[in-house]
Scaffold this motif. Structure first.
Motif, short mmCIF file in Angstrom:
data_model
loop_
_atom_site.label_atom_id
_atom_site.label_comp_id
_atom_site.label_asym_id
_atom_site.label_seq_id
_atom_site.Cartn_x
_atom_site.Cartn_y
_atom_site.Cartn_z
N SER A 15 0.81 -1.25 -0.05
CA SER A 15 0.05 -0.03 0.08
C SER A 15 0.81 1.17 0.13
O SER A 15 2.08 1.10 0.39
CB SER A 15 -0.85 0.10 1.11
N ILE A 16 0.27 2.36 -0.42
CA ILE A 16 0.98 3.74 -0.30
C ILE A 16 0.10 4.67 0.46
O ILE A 16 -1.08 4.53 0.32
CB ILE A 16 1.34 4.11 -1.61
N GLY A 17 0.69 5.52 0.89
CA GLY A 17 -0.07 6.46 1.74
C GLY A 17 1.01 7.51 2.41
O GLY A 17 2.06 7.27 2.59
N LEU A 18 0.23 8.39 3.21
CA LEU A 18 0.94 9.38 4.06
C LEU A 18 1.58 8.81 5.22
O LEU A 18 1.12 7.80 5.54
CB LEU A 18 0.05 10.46 4.47
N ASP A 19 2.62 9.24 5.57
CA ASP A 19 3.44 8.58 6.98
C ASP A 19 2.52 8.68 7.82
O ASP A 19 2.02 9.45 8.31
CB ASP A 19 4.74 9.42 7.18
N PRO A 20 2.17 7.38 8.57
CA PRO A 20 1.45 7.09 9.62
C PRO A 20 2.11 7.89 10.80
O PRO A 20 1.38 8.31 11.83
CB PRO A 20 1.27 5.68 9.75
N LYS A 21 3.36 8.24 10.71
CA LYS A 21 4.07 8.85 11.86
C LYS A 21 3.95 10.50 11.88
O LYS A 21 4.41 11.08 12.68
CB LYS A 21 5.75 8.58 12.01
N GLY A 22 3.17 10.84 10.88
CA GLY A 22 2.77 12.24 10.75
C GLY A 22 3.91 13.08 9.95
O GLY A 22 3.69 14.48 9.98
N THR A 26 5.84 14.94 6.63
CA THR A 26 5.24 15.24 5.21
C THR A 26 5.49 14.34 4.09
O THR A 26 6.27 15.06 2.96
CB THR A 26 5.34 16.81 5.13
N GLN A 27 5.46 13.11 4.19
CA GLN A 27 6.15 12.22 3.12
C GLN A 27 5.18 11.12 2.77
O GLN A 27 4.32 10.96 3.67
CB GLN A 27 7.53 11.88 3.39
N TYR A 28 5.23 10.51 1.54
CA TYR A 28 4.40 9.31 1.36
C TYR A 28 5.36 8.08 1.46
O TYR A 28 6.61 8.26 1.28
CB TYR A 28 3.97 9.41 -0.08
N VAL A 29 4.92 6.93 1.80
CA VAL A 29 5.55 5.73 2.18
C VAL A 29 5.09 4.64 1.41
O VAL A 29 3.54 4.65 1.21
CB VAL A 29 5.77 5.55 3.66
N LEU A 30 5.63 3.77 1.01
CA LEU A 30 5.11 2.20 0.40
C LEU A 30 5.24 1.50 1.65
O LEU A 30 6.48 1.10 2.36
CB LEU A 30 6.12 1.95 -0.61
N LEU A 31 4.19 0.61 1.94
CA LEU A 31 4.46 -0.36 3.18
C LEU A 31 4.04 -1.66 2.62
O LEU A 31 3.41 -1.97 1.57
CB LEU A 31 3.18 0.13 4.14
N TRP A 32 4.54 -2.58 3.25
CA TRP A 32 4.15 -3.93 3.35
C TRP A 32 3.49 -4.58 4.34
O TRP A 32 3.99 -4.43 5.83
CB TRP A 32 5.58 -4.86 3.00
N ASN A 33 2.24 -5.03 4.12
CA ASN A 33 1.47 -5.59 5.44
C ASN A 33 1.33 -4.44 6.44
O ASN A 33 1.01 -4.53 7.64
CB ASN A 33 2.35 -6.71 5.97
#
Length: 619
Positions: A16-23, A25-32
């Motif tokens: 998945s891709i989305g805004l950094d859950p840590k807050g 100002t960057q987008y991150v690609l996540l596994w699981n």
């Protein structure tokens, strides 16, 4: 945005891709939803600092990109807007392989063309190859099951979806951590990037490290390099790192997967080794004599193309040990025949043409004979091993002599010889071949120089054949930014005049000895093609080159500047043919004063900090 589970199942997958859950100002690609394997970098107010290619200064000339990042108490999002005369459609996905990809619709080609992919190193996608497999980063990242393992879902592997990973062929027979030393063995893999989730244990040496792993039924691998590392259960993110890492790993398998040859008698082994050495020596002598006789026959005359064996080219290049450079689709190596004739052998990489199409293209290029076109001597096509053999050019490529400070400085006489020679080679391709050939990637890097600095047009990896009954052809965008004609950007069908435009941009660089796009960050007026066009109209072009020029050189320089400006006119119909260019440069035809091309102003405004890159296509 979330990937599909697999190519046949649209339920949410692991990526998945989305805004950094840590807050941040960057987008991150996540596994699981837990492991971050790529980040865009924080927003700088103009772009994301980890994605410089999306900066407005690195966009297509005159594309008019604008970016916006909104972050407040109610919402956070990122937008980009394309302001263009042509309506542009884009879309973005997360593939089942974990890659974030963005596409633009090319109306002329009726296809979606990828213009942005992250991460660049595909093997860095967490879990891309699944468990118990290894990822190799080559022209197209590939996954393979480890020795003793088989694909979990073979159908998905055929579709390049490897995330299901691999399973053991023979389960380990370890029970209650006992009797394992008789049941299990290890096999070694060198030069790897070690898997994730290693556990550090105390071990005095590699033997103790192996015993610790064998004493635990859940231990599946170990590695020892001053520190003992062990892995339990499945292995994730093991990567081939040939040439980049000296790490090694020992994979645990059932004894039946690794036959034991330790019971053989020493005297039998010695006899076998001795016999093998004698046999190898005899075969080597016979093979060397055969090579000399076979390669000796290759040197006879200018006959048809030679179909080399791969082993021949290994022999001639000393196993591809001396690298000369790289071009479209491959790397070039130096080879030497027994009579000391030097060759250039190009290994094609990421080349997806079929056997029939490959041989047809080789036959076409092989039948072209002109002193200003690189000569193809032969080829090799053995399965995936495809190579092209060319004559060797001792002075290398033109760009090194124009732009590298340590190379030989070219005087105007040699530059004029090079400009005329390139024009003659292109005129032959466009006007004299049975089928018109559009090169599609004319630039200094693709011009080679022989011992006398005679130029040879080279690297036909992106060229297009155009039957004499046709005047233009539709094709996907190809070439190099800075040399692309306007019709490439607008998606129109192209003609030979696309090569004429590229030649004109290159001619400016031959004249100045500098890249067109190298200019001061503070002075927009130093874009050389614009300077030439304006100085011509003001009849002051000589001021660009100093006052010590002889009259003959001065006339040739002004003529060359006019030709370059005519070649880069916005309208194809305003550009000369390459045959006309030859006549003008040689002083056989007068040339009128050219107008300032509007497209040069666009390039001047949009080229600041622009980096060179290529659009490559096999269609």
């Amino acid at each position: 945005m979330t990937s599909w589970k697999d190519r046949g199942d649209p339920t949410p997958g692991m990526f998945s891709i989305g805004l950094d859950p840590k807050g941040s100002t960057q987008y991150v690609l996540l596994w699981n939803n837990s492991v971050v394997y790529w980040a865009s970098g924080n927003w700088t107010g103009n772009s994301f600092n980890g994605v410089p290619e999306l900066s407005p200064t690195n966009s297509y000339p005159n594309s008019g990109y604008t970016f916006q990042f909104v972050d407040n108490d109610e919402e956070t999002y990122f937008t980009y807007t394309v302001k263009s005369d042509v309506q542009i459609f884009t879309r973005a996905i997360i593939d089942v392989s974990g890659l974030f990809q963005a596409f633009v619709w090319m109306e002329a080609a009726q296809a979606w063309v990828t213009f942005f992919t992250q991460p660049k190193a595909k093997c860095s996608v967490y879990g891309m190859c699944g468990e118990n497999s290894m990822c190799s980063e080559n022209a197209a990242a590939s996954c393979s099951c480890l020795k003793g393992f088989t694909e979990n879902n073979p159908n998905n592997w055929v579709l390049n979806d490897n995330t299901a990973g691999c399973r053991r062929n023979v389960p380990l027979k370890c029970v209650n951590n006992s009797s394992v030393t008789k049941q299990d063995r290890f096999y070694l893999i060198n030069n790897v990037k070690l898997p994730d989730s290693a556990h550090i244990v105390n071990a005095a040496n590699i033997h103790d490290c192996e015993l610790i792993c064998l004493s635990n039924c859940s231990c599946t691998a170990y590695s020892h390099n001053r520190t003992c590392l062990v892995w339990h259960n499945h292995l994730m993110n093991l990567q081939d790192s040939t040439g980049g890492s000296s790490d090694r790993i020992f994979i645990r398998l059932d004894a039946s997967e690794i036959p034991n040859s330790g019971t053989k008698k020493w005297w039998i082994i010695c006899i076998i080794i001795g016999g093998f050495i004698i046999l190898s020596l005899g075969i080597t002598i016979i093979y060397f004599l055969y090579k000399r006789s076979r390669i000796g026959s290759i040197n006879q005359g200018d006959g048809p193309l030679i179909s080399f064996k791969y082993s021949d080219l290994q022999f001639l290049t000393r196993n591809f040990s001396e690298r000369l450079g790289a071009g479209s689709f491959g790397t070039v190596f130096k080879g030497v025949l027994p009579d000391t004739t030097t060759l250039a052998v190009k290994k094609l990489e990421g080349f997806h043409q079929g056997e029939k199409q490959f041989r047809a293209e080789v036959s076409t290029i092989g039948n072209i004979h002109h002193m200003n076109l690189i000569r193809l001597l032969g080829f090799c096509s053995e399965g995936a091993k495809r190579l092209l053999v060319y004559e060797y050019m001792p002075n290398g490529s033109l760009d090194k002599h124009l732009f590298d400070s340590g190379s030989v400085t070219l005087n105007w006489k040699i530059k004029h010889q090079i400009a005329v020679g390139i024009a003659k080679g292109l005129a032959y391709l466009h006007e004299e071949c049975r089928d018109c050939i559009i090169h599609c990637d004319i630039k200094p890097q693709n011009i080679l120089l022989d011992a006398s600095f005679v130029p040879k047009v080279a690297d036909f990896g992106l060229s297009k054949l155009l039957g004499r009954d046709f005047s233009r052809v539709l094709t996907s965008m190809r070439g190099t930014v800075g040399y692309l004609a306007p019709e490439w950007i607008s998606g129109e069908a192209i003609t030979t005049k696309a090569d004429v435009f590229s030649y004109g941009m290159m001619l400016f660089e031959i004249i100045s000895g500098k890249r067109n796009l190298e200019r001061s960050e503070t002075n927009m007026e130093t874009f050389f093609p614009v300077l030439v066009a304006r100085k011509l109209l003001e009849e002051e072009v000589q001021t660009l080159f100093g006052s010590e020029l002889t009259n003959d050189v001065s006339v040739e320089l002004e003529r060359a500047c006019k030709v370059a400006c005519w070649c880069v006119q916005d309208s194809e119909s305003s550009r000369p043919t390459m045959g006309e260019v030859v006549k003008i440069l040689e002083g056989l035809v007068d040339v009128a004063m050219p107008p300032v091309p509007r497209y040069l102003n666009i390039l001047a405004e949009g080229s600041k900090n622009l980096k060179f890159f290529s659009y490559q296509s096999t269609t």
